[in-house]
Design an enzyme around this catalytic site. Structure first.
Site, mmCIF file in Angstrom:
data_model
loop_
_atom_site.group_PDB
_atom_site.id
_atom_site.type_symbol
_atom_site.label_atom_id
_atom_site.label_comp_id
_atom_site.label_asym_id
_atom_site.label_seq_id
_atom_site.Cartn_x
_atom_site.Cartn_y
_atom_site.Cartn_z
ATOM 1 N N SER A 121 40.334 55.025 88.037
ATOM 2 C CA SER A 121 41.392 55.920 87.589
ATOM 3 C C SER A 121 40.711 57.048 86.826
ATOM 4 O O SER A 121 40.038 56.815 85.822
ATOM 5 C CB SER A 121 42.366 55.168 86.689
ATOM 6 N N GLY A 131 57.499 95.425 86.556
ATOM 7 C CA GLY A 131 57.288 96.199 85.333
ATOM 8 C C GLY A 131 55.846 96.368 84.944
ATOM 9 O O GLY A 131 55.521 96.977 83.927
ATOM 10 N N HIS A 171 46.408 65.371 69.754
ATOM 11 C CA HIS A 171 47.218 64.177 69.530
ATOM 12 C C HIS A 171 48.704 64.496 69.571
ATOM 13 O O HIS A 171 49.487 63.839 70.274
ATOM 14 C CB HIS A 171 46.837 63.554 68.183
ATOM 15 N N ARG A 211 63.913 92.059 97.953
ATOM 16 C CA ARG A 211 62.796 91.130 97.752
ATOM 17 C C ARG A 211 63.389 89.780 97.388
ATOM 18 O O ARG A 211 64.548 89.714 96.950
ATOM 19 C CB ARG A 211 61.854 91.622 96.645
ATOM 20 N N LYS A 230 57.011 95.182 98.584
ATOM 21 C CA LYS A 230 58.055 96.210 98.690
ATOM 22 C C LYS A 230 57.937 96.967 100.017
ATOM 23 O O LYS A 230 58.927 97.125 100.749
ATOM 24 C CB LYS A 230 57.942 97.184 97.509
ATOM 25 N N TYR A 274 47.255 57.709 93.891
ATOM 26 C CA TYR A 274 48.377 58.026 93.010
ATOM 27 C C TYR A 274 47.958 58.951 91.885
ATOM 28 O O TYR A 274 46.775 59.086 91.588
ATOM 29 C CB TYR A 274 48.997 56.742 92.430
ATOM 30 N N CYS A 301 44.834 59.540 85.716
ATOM 31 C CA CYS A 301 45.770 59.262 84.635
ATOM 32 C C CYS A 301 45.591 60.208 83.456
ATOM 33 O O CYS A 301 46.118 59.987 82.387
ATOM 34 C CB CYS A 301 45.644 57.812 84.169
ATOM 35 N N ARG A 308 55.894 104.607 94.382
ATOM 36 C CA ARG A 308 56.042 103.311 93.715
ATOM 37 C C ARG A 308 54.910 102.375 94.115
ATOM 38 O O ARG A 308 54.422 102.419 95.243
ATOM 39 C CB ARG A 308 57.367 102.640 94.126
ATOM 40 N N MET A 325 53.390 97.786 86.852
ATOM 41 C CA MET A 325 52.706 98.972 87.373
ATOM 42 C C MET A 325 53.634 100.191 87.353
ATOM 43 O O MET A 325 54.792 100.094 86.981
ATOM 44 C CB MET A 325 52.146 98.675 88.752
#
Lengths: 888, 888
Positions: B773, B87, B463, B345, B8, B860, B840, B78, B89
């Protein structure tokens, strides 16, 4: 040059150098064996020429020629690895006997019976060892060629009405040789070789092949001998102990291998070959008068029969023992009054003997104390610490089942199937063995009452195993042959029906089980002067401290008697199973809110405080590492329906509420569940109560002048934040107690390192922790992903397939788990240079693991009381090895 | 200078620099906050003098003085952290109103009602935010001073017959201020401060204190904001939107934050203060005509009411957006026709909006593609991939219970309690939600039939969670509020009785559950042009490949549609639960010997072969990593008594035999038990069958011109010897199949790295393995010693106590588990430079974890089909961050 020549070859060469009469010979080195396996079963190109030239030298030394039709040299072909592997590999004797050399030898010896006997021995041995293997035949046991030839021999003897081999004449043996050769041709499809060199090469190959025989491989696995060492082959001129009445053969030990007594001890047979002594067909004679026993009464000793030869042998004995500075196991043959030494090697011995010989040899200035200490393996010490089954009785008793040897020593008692029965029967003065599927903390009273414990499931670090070892009690676990019917209080063990009250006997060192009541020999190590002396030397030399795992004043005292220097692991959970306490514990578990829970848990405070006072008093100022509550809460409320309703009545709650709580505490993998410091985080009042009990006990004792040195251990840390959360509580309570009791006292707060993440982040944890204690049981479980309770399902396959060389719960896996330990030590000490570090898993009593701990700079190991002497000796070994490479 | 000034403060300074009208102010930097906490709640010595001098500057800029009795300057206080914490603080407004300044301000404004209203606002805010906290009082919710003052106000309104605050006169507010101050004195024990500087310091302290308020701490934990950042404090001259009819206040977004549409979008209120717009007491007006909705019909827009001011605001909008190059969330006040900007902001936005704005802004040349990609967080993409509950409907529906958000998106259906019911009802065309205690593989058919899955137990990788995420299905687990009575087919949820057939709705992204049937919005990402464009850019930039976890042709096709480049994990065990197959599987498990077992297992071959053919075809030549059988065998024979007797009849064996086998397979810690490659070692015929199925499928497809690229993965390796044991079998079968089918094909054999020991010995494993993997689920379990099924027992306490900042099963623990991953990559590549390495576990779809994989050189990641787009974007982010620090 043992690595190259093998043990036997090196010793034969050594004896020759010493001027001791040894039949001339040659050694094919172990690297030829390695070459043979690396090059698709081929020999080096120059082997043949080198062998021929060496045989030329044997011929000139012995004055005979190999294959000579007039005076043939006969050869033996024997294996000889770097480390002795008795009976594991092959031997062929009398090589060189052929249709051409036999007549000459008969003329030369004037003893056709001896020659044909030698020939049939060659045939029997060679067909089995060389030909059958070369043919690639693996007959079922009892159907091999050797067995078939023996059947022919037996049939012949029956036909002739002979009662012993001695009755057979030269002609008989000659006939049998013919019959043997036909059968060989029939069964194996090839002729028995009639060329001396063909026989020789066959023998050499057979020895090399036998290095990779099944028996040899499994022996190596047990003894941790690398596959790549290979074996040497010793080719040596044959001498014969069976050429007549002034011939003989024998084996001897330079000292008594069972007791260690400094007396020449051995057996011999007149007119016999070496194998006859071992085979047990004829009763061997005693070597001398001094070692004659009841069993050898009336049998003439060599000392009286051939006093000159005996005296020559006795002086060789002295020379060999002085030369090798150790007890020797020797083989000799007397051929027509001439003594020939066939072998010398360091003799195997019992633990008792090892200790006595060592202490004696140091007194005789034969070896140094340091050398002496390395002569006794730590596990040999263990033998002295437990009662044992009588060795002779055990030999003749059939093994009805085998399991994992979880608690060493012997155990004899009547079978009972429940912990309550065990207790009741024991109160009536009966000796019982408690048999269970597996044990749980609720069985502990019965386990304590029992002489020994036997379970169908579980591994070497299962509940039964841990508890039994802690008490030095005989225990066998994972004996899957037990088929228990608890309803009928009976079991079927490989077909044997055993019911409640029947006697069985167990050897917990080997894992073997027997029917009936065998004799049990008691243990009393401190009565053994040599033991006391040896242990005093070990304590001088070692730098690693040895603590014990104990959670009662009795165990603590036992451990102190065994030389423990503190408690490395005092588990607090066992303290909660007492009937008075378990109810408070259960109230705590069932509490609806924090204040109810606090009230329940605080009921336990006076009990815990008294527990700790008792232990601190027993330890008299030695450090005591106390682990805060570790097991999952459901272990405290495994109840059947009846127990649930009793508890419900007692606590005034509906049974459904108890069942629902039990249900909610059920975990799929309790080992990885809500336990360890996770309990203290969720229920800080437990930590508070335990800390208060510890510190109040400390303060109260210090106030009356009894020193107490508590080390509070937070279990199962995976993050430094867990440690800090619990540490804060412990320190706050310590401050409170000091204020309340108006006394300052010392204490440490540290942690058990038993998860990979604790090792990986040891630098973070060491910021606040004052000590580390490796819990290598759990660390092994998580590093391998092996549940110690379930490993029985696949460990046998793993050992069978050489995937593991040993059970990692028995001896620390130095490559994997050890890497984490090293990492944690390094990271921890980087942050805190003098961080106190120990180990309190079961590995603390394993010699290899103790050495690992020494090498990696740990301050102490902690093990069950009965392993303390073992660890003390192992620590001395480790110090010696680190100090001087000779001791490795 | 955001780190020092807070978001801010930095933006206010920035706007001032841009010449935008901003009330003058000062910012106390975040390092003062840090100082405050590090120095026992003291300020730096020079703060007071610096503050006074800065206030002097504000006074001259605004032409008023703080505390001036004639024309007093009022200030706001503030918070403003580096990262917005809306919200979380505190704020205090109207600081500087005292008994002395009030009269002057009344004269100056000629508006006593405004002044007394401002004063009572100061009192209400200050007493709550500053005084109550300073007094150390933590009242129960609804009993704080604020609530008490509001009660006084309400009572007064009732007494006077007022319906709204607007009805109160200056006198009313003045009286109430007096009443408020007496109550404060009574309750909090101190007078309301009447000194401007005392008020100011109180406000500053309160803001700093609120940084460590409960709400703020838990918000930071969720958003992963470090505690040590601290907050700045912004002290700013007050301007008032409530001084009369030409005054107003409003909030606006420079583009639509819900849709991303490029229209100025906001709300305003005449004669009001900022909090009135947010409070929702008065309905806010639309900012302009273009964004007017049904809800704002009839309410005058700022555009028509104050066209000049609107046009000034609109041009500020354009400037701000150009300046910040992003959508801004702004607050403004109009004081007597003068526009003041109070805040700008970067605006929060939905995923849909983020994507549209990004693509639009790139088209508008406002930002680069690279910048644009980083604007959309990977998790925002997820929003487009699943159906969602209607946002408005969900807002107004009460949450009846919360659980863990295991499968994102919305789900609406009728409750059923068994998998069979789910299937039956679904066949009848009914939408159902399957509710279970926890799920097991035997529930899979019902889970598949259900719209959503809800369980009482289990964690984020249980599961149910794994299976549901795999299908992109809405799922909530670990909802402990469910009290299920399966007998009655009903449940109690926090007092709500829900029976079979009742409708419920679930938000699987948040873990919230609602009664009744809410509206469900369908998902169709590919219909979204902006999405398609953004993903194409991401694919251009990323270097990390993205594969999927899939074990059916349907999942494979879904994943391909989402952009998967291969299968990283094809689990084979699910394939065995089909009724036709499970019997063969059970026969295999019950087999008495190897040949019986081989026969049974070979019955599965044709099924498995067809499975693999289907998957290979769907993947059309892309690599498919197939994991050999992994779960413990007992998962395949969890049977009730009835099922046991059925199976006994089917197999012709006594039920006792089946029960005994079930019993013998029971494990205490199945996670660490006989599973993974341990199965293949014990039962090599399983490995053989699976390898044969894979290779026969490969050969048959290759023979008809369909490319197949199998990568065979050996699971749960802890030692290289395990790998070698299984690899040998796989390669032998590959050779056999090539010979039989007369075709050569390519394949790889590699391993899943999921145990600490595999990482520690990765150099040994990589000698033979062709790929690694990482199975980071299991690796996390063993590294932490956390069972993912049981973590629910303690994880909430761990998060609550800041022991863990997040669930390590959701986002990879980079410090501990990550250390092992790095070690394994290094050790593996040291031996094999180009070793293919992927991941994986479930982490493959977690953006932070994807970044970790990129940083550590993995080739990957593999994740469930519905996470593939998320991972693609996360991989692009990772590449950008690695390439240019600006993108971090």
């Amino acid at each position: 040059m043992k690595n190259l020549l093998g043990g036997k070859g090196a010793n034969l060469a050594e004896m020759t150098n010493m001027g001791i009469p040894v039949p001339a010979g040659l050694t094919i080195t172990t690297d030829v064996c390695t070459y043979y396996y690396e090059n698709n079963y081929l020999f080096p190109d120059d082997l043949e020429s080198k062998l021929k030239s060496a045989i030329g030298k044997i011929e000139s030394a012995m004055g005979k020629s190999f294959g000579d039709v007039n005076d043939p040299l006969l050869l033996s072909v024997r294996s000889g690895a770097r480390q002795s592997m008795p009976g594991m590999m092959e031997t062929v004797l009398n090589v060189g006997l052929t249709s051409e050399t036999i007549p000459g030898l008969i003329v030369k010896t004037d003893n056709p019976r001896f020659v044909y006997d030698a020939y049939r021995r060659l045939i029997m041995m060679y067909s089995d060892v060389v030909m059958e293997k070369a043919a690639g035949i693996e007959p079922d046991e009892g159907h091999g060629i050797r067995h078939q030839l023996e059947s022919i021999l037996n049939a012949y003897k029956i036909e002739k009405g002979y009662s012993s081999d001695i009755d057979l004449t030269a002609e008989d043996w000659s006939k049998l040789s013919g019959a043997f050769k036909s059968r060989i041709k029939n069964v194996l499809g090839s002729n028995f070789p009639d060329d001396p060199y063909e026989q020789l090469w066959g023998g050499i190959k057979a020895v090399f092949q036998s290095w990779n025989g099944k028996r040899a491989i499994s022996y190596r696995r047990i003894e941790k001998i690398p596959d790549e060492w290979g074996t040497a082959v010793n080719v040596q001129a044959m001498v014969f102990g069976n050429t007549g009445d002034r011939s003989a053969t024998g084996v001897a030990f330079t000292r008594n291998p069972a007791t260690g007594e400094n007396k020449f001890y051995g057996e011999w047979l007149q007119n016999a070959q070496g194998e006859d002594v071992v085979a047990g067909i004829r009763t061997p004679h005693p070597l001398n008068e001094a070692t004659r026993t009841d069993a050898s009464a009336g049998l003439e000793s060599l000392e009286t029969f051939l006093p000159d030869v005996y005296s020559q042998l006795d002086s060789i004995r002295t020379n060999l023992e002085r030369h090798y500075a150790d007890m020797q196991d020797i083989e000799f043959t007397i051929e027509n009054g001439n003594l020939w030494m066939l072998q010398t090697r360091t003799g195997k011995r019992t633990g008792t003997a090892a200790i006595k010989m060592t202490v004696d040899m140091v007194a005789e200035a034969m070896i140094s104390k340091e050398e002496g200490i390395t002569r006794v393996s730590p596990n040999q010490i263990d033998e002295l610490l437990h009662p044992r089954l009588d060795i002779e009785e055990e030999k003749s008793a059939p093994v009805i089942a085998k399991g994992l040897p979880a608690g060493p020593g012997g155990g004899v008692g009547r079978v009972v199937f429940t912990a309550d029965d065990a207790e009741t029967w024991a109160k009536d003065g009966k000796k019982v063995i408690l048999v269970r599927e597996e044990t749980s903390p609720e069985d502990v009273h019965g386990m304590h009452a029992a002489e020994a414990i036997l379970t169908a499931k579980g591994g070497m670090t299962s509940h039964a195993a841990l508890v039994a070892r802690g008490w030095g009690k005989c225990c066998i676990v994972g004996c899957s042959a037990l088929n228990i019917d608890f309803g009928k209080k009976a079991m079927d063990v490989n077909g044997e029906k055993i019911k409640e009250g029947d006697w069985i006997s167990m050897n917990g060192t080997k894992g073997t089980i027997y029917l009936d009541q065998l004799i049990l020999q008691p243990a009393d190590p401190e009565a053994n002067e040599s033991y006391r002396e040896l242990m005093a030397w070990a304590d001088e030399i070692r730098t690693l401290k040895v603590r014990t795992n104990a959670d009662s004043p009795e165990d603590s005292k036992q451990a102190i008697a065994f030389g423990a220097e503190g408690i490395g692991l005092c588990r607090t959970e066992h303290m909660f199973f007492d009937p008075q306490r378990i109810t408070a514990m259960r109230k705590m578990i069932l509490a609806e809110n924090r204040s109810e829970r606090r009230n329940a848990v605080m009921e336990l405070l006076p009990f815990q405080r008294e527990d700790f006072k008792g232990i601190f008093e027993a330890m008299a100022g030695k450090p005591v590492t106390i682990r805060l509550l570790d097991p999952p809460l459901h272990e405290f409320i495994t109840l059947n329906d009846e127990q649930v309703s009793e508890l419900a009545t007692e606590l005034g709650v509906p049974p459904a509420k108890i069942n629902s709580r039990i249900n909610s505490l059920h975990e799929l993998n309790p080992m990885l569940g809500h336990r360890g410091c996770r309990l203290g985080v969720a229920y800080p009042e437990i930590t508070e109560m335990q800390a208060r009990a510890i510190f109040e006990a400390t303060a109260e004792l210090n106030n009356v002048g009894v020193e107490a040195m508590p080390e509070v251990m937070i279990p199962l840390i995976g993050t430094h934040t867990e440690f800090e959360n619990q540490e804060k509580i412990v320190r706050r309570i310590a401050e409170d107690v000091m204020m309340e009791k108006k006394i300052q006292f010392d204490y440490l707060v540290g942690t058990m390192i038993e998860l990979p993440r604790a090792c990986l982040t040891a630098d973070e944890v060491a910021q606040r922790a004052e000590f580390f204690s490796f819990g290598t049981n759990d660390l092994t479980q998580t590093t391998y992903g092996f549940s110690r309770d379930d490993i029985g399902g696949f460990l046998p396959d793993y050992l069978e397939n050489n995937i593991l060389t040993h059970d990692p719960f028995q001896s620390l896996d130095q490559i994997g788990v050890g890497q984490l330990v090293r990492m944690a030590v390094e990271k921890g000490r980087k942050v805190k240079k003098d961080l106190k570090i120990g180990i309190c898993g079961e590995h603390g009593g394993d010699p290899d693991s103790v050495e690992f701990c020494h090498q990696n700079g740990l301050d102490y190991v902690s093990c069950s009381p009965f392993r303390v002497p073992v660890a003390r000796l192992a620590a001395a070994h480790a110090a010696l090895k680190a100090f001087d490479k000779r001791y490795i």
